[in-house]
Motif scaffolding. Structure first.
Motif, PDB file in Angstrom:
ATOM      1  N   ARG A 149     -21.584  28.100  34.725  1.00 25.91           N
ATOM      2  CA  ARG A 149     -21.772  28.863  35.965  1.00 25.91           C
ATOM      3  C   ARG A 149     -22.953  28.324  36.763  1.00 25.91           C
ATOM      4  N   LEU A 150     -24.018  27.949  36.064  1.00 23.48           N
ATOM      5  CA  LEU A 150     -25.206  27.444  36.754  1.00 23.48           C
ATOM      6  C   LEU A 150     -24.927  26.116  37.445  1.00 23.48           C
ATOM      7  N   VAL A 151     -24.236  25.212  36.765  1.00 21.83           N
ATOM      8  CA  VAL A 151     -23.923  23.915  37.355  1.00 21.83           C
ATOM      9  C   VAL A 151     -22.961  24.073  38.522  1.00 21.83           C
ATOM     10  N   GLN A 152     -21.955  24.913  38.373  1.00 15.67           N
ATOM     11  CA  GLN A 152     -20.992  25.135  39.462  1.00 15.67           C
ATOM     12  C   GLN A 152     -21.656  25.775  40.672  1.00 15.67           C
ATOM     13  N   ARG A 153     -22.657  26.593  40.434  1.00 18.08           N
ATOM     14  CA  ARG A 153     -23.337  27.268  41.543  1.00 18.08           C
ATOM     15  C   ARG A 153     -24.288  26.331  42.277  1.00 18.08           C
ATOM     16  N   LYS A 209     -14.812  16.183  36.512  1.00 16.66           N
ATOM     17  CA  LYS A 209     -13.443  16.611  36.214  1.00 16.66           C
ATOM     18  C   LYS A 209     -13.346  17.290  34.851  1.00 16.66           C
ATOM     19  N   LYS A 210     -14.274  17.029  33.976  1.00 16.94           N
ATOM     20  CA  LYS A 210     -14.227  17.593  32.631  1.00 16.94           C
ATOM     21  C   LYS A 210     -15.528  18.348  32.339  1.00 16.94           C
ATOM     22  N   LEU A 211     -15.917  19.178  33.292  1.00 16.23           N
ATOM     23  CA  LEU A 211     -17.192  19.864  33.171  1.00 16.23           C
ATOM     24  C   LEU A 211     -17.219  20.783  31.954  1.00 16.23           C
ATOM     25  N   ASN A 212     -16.165  21.600  31.775  1.00 10.64           N
ATOM     26  CA  ASN A 212     -16.140  22.542  30.659  1.00 10.64           C
ATOM     27  C   ASN A 212     -16.217  21.829  29.314  1.00 10.64           C
ATOM     28  N   GLN A 213     -15.443  20.756  29.183  1.00 12.03           N
ATOM     29  CA  GLN A 213     -15.437  20.023  27.926  1.00 12.03           C
ATOM     30  C   GLN A 213     -16.780  19.335  27.677  1.00 12.03           C
ATOM     31  N   VAL A 214     -17.370  18.789  28.736  1.00 15.05           N
ATOM     32  CA  VAL A 214     -18.664  18.118  28.601  1.00 15.05           C
ATOM     33  C   VAL A 214     -19.742  19.104  28.168  1.00 15.05           C
ATOM     34  N   VAL A 215     -19.748  20.286  28.779  1.00 13.35           N
ATOM     35  CA  VAL A 215     -20.759  21.284  28.437  1.00 13.35           C
ATOM     36  C   VAL A 215     -20.592  21.735  26.995  1.00 13.35           C
ATOM     37  N   ARG A 216     -19.365  21.989  26.569  1.00 14.56           N
ATOM     38  CA  ARG A 216     -19.138  22.422  25.187  1.00 14.56           C
ATOM     39  C   ARG A 216     -19.616  21.366  24.190  1.00 14.56           C
ATOM     40  N   ASN A 217     -19.285  20.116  24.463  1.00 12.37           N
ATOM     41  CA  ASN A 217     -19.695  19.048  23.550  1.00 12.37           C
ATOM     42  C   ASN A 217     -21.216  18.894  23.516  1.00 12.37           C
ATOM     43  N   GLU A 218     -21.844  18.966  24.673  1.00 17.80           N
ATOM     44  CA  GLU A 218     -23.292  18.802  24.713  1.00 17.80           C
ATOM     45  C   GLU A 218     -24.010  19.953  24.006  1.00 17.80           C
ATOM     46  N   VAL A 219     -23.508  21.178  24.173  1.00 16.04           N
ATOM     47  CA  VAL A 219     -24.138  22.319  23.524  1.00 16.04           C
ATOM     48  C   VAL A 219     -23.937  22.274  22.013  1.00 16.04           C
ATOM     49  N   LEU A 220     -22.745  21.909  21.577  1.00 12.56           N
ATOM     50  CA  LEU A 220     -22.462  21.854  20.145  1.00 12.56           C
ATOM     51  C   LEU A 220     -23.285  20.781  19.436  1.00 12.56           C
ATOM     52  N   HIS A 221     -23.532  19.659  20.122  1.00 18.42           N
ATOM     53  CA  HIS A 221     -24.277  18.552  19.516  1.00 18.42           C
ATOM     54  C   HIS A 221     -25.724  18.506  20.013  1.00 18.42           C
TER      55      HIS A 221
END
Length: 284
Positions: A149-153, A209-221
């Protein structure tokens, strides 16, 4: 010993008066011996009463040191959390009635006012930090949703930013704006705050284009690979948030000293210029 003629703020004058009284308690006691006794009660303070005053001073001193740290111009949400934990820990270690009451009041108020931004920033700074018993932590899912939400805003069009190759890494080291005073409690808090903001910078570009996937991967790792581009940007944005409104209050106070009853017809540009010049020459 010089006479205290003024106090910078009205709310901390009690601590200043009690500190000075503790320094002069022997002289005050000798002076009160000559005061006529009433109802056969001693005019001097008892040892128990003096001990209570000392306990109040010790508790208020912790709050004052913490308040000074949170009101600094370089304060952020991360240093605010570190300061709050510091105050709660030292107040509870005193094990007195006034200290326990202050700790409970501070903790209750912080839980009411603290937002998710502080918890997310703490997670992005150090996801392995478990020293957050007093303050609620953010889960992995909460961090992922908040960062998205922060990045999209704040970055509505990520594709243009990626093509331009811009990068805004977070400023990771807290600048020391003033020299440390000769107070052990304040020195300890300074070290804790400076140690809490040491971190690394993000380097990889953002894939819009893959914001959701990128955020999930970065947070998990996050604990193993550090912050990536998206979480690094979110970290930098959150680090720019100030924890208090003291800076605005400083400006209002300065303007109040300039715009007086004798200067009610000053224009907006004149007031802005005078305020800027006063702050500039005061820092210089």
């Amino acid at each position: 010993m010089t006479l205290l003629l003024d106090c910078k703020t009205r709310w901390n004058s009690l601590l200043t008066m009690l500190k000075r009284f503790c320094e002069l308690q022997k002289a005050v006691g000798k002076a009160m011996i000559d005061i006529p006794q009433r109802d056969r009660k001693p005019a001097i303070l008892t040892t128990e009463e003096l001990d209570r005053i000392q306990k109040v001073v010790s508790a208020l001193n912790v709050v004052k040191v913490g308040s000074d740290m949170m009101c600094r111009r370089d304060a952020n949400l991360l240093t605010a959390d570190t300061t709050i934990k510091f105050m709660l820990r030292h107040l509870r270690q005193q094990d007195t009635g006034i200290a326990s009451a202050l700790a409970e009041a501070i903790h209750s108020r912080v839980l009411q006012r603290r937002t998710m931004a502080s918890a997310v920033l703490q997670f992005l700074h150090d996801s392995t930090d478990t020293d957050s018993d007093d303050l609620p932590e953010a889960s992995v899912k909460e961090v992922q949703k908040y960062v998205i939400r922060l990045v999209q805003r704040l970055t509505p069009d990520l594709s243009e930013e990626q093509q331009a190759g811009r990068d805004s890494p977070a400023e990771d080291e807290l600048a020391c704006a003033e020299e440390a005073e000769s107070i052990n409690l304040k020195d300890t808090l300074e070290k804790a705050v400076f140690a809490a903001v040491k971190t690394t910078q993000a380097r990889e570009p953002i894939d819009s284009k893959k914001l959701n996937q990128v955020v999930r991967n970065e947070v998990l790792h996050l604990s193993t690979s550090g912050r990536g581009t998206v979480t690094g940007k979110a970290y930098g944005w959150l680090m720019s948030v100030v924890p208090t409104s003291v800076e605005a209050e400083r400006v209002f106070s300065t303007v109040g000293n300039i715009v007086t009853k004798l200067r009610t017809r000053l224009g907006d540009r004149t007031v802005d210029a005078l305020t800027f010049l006063k702050c500039y020459y005061k820092r210089k």
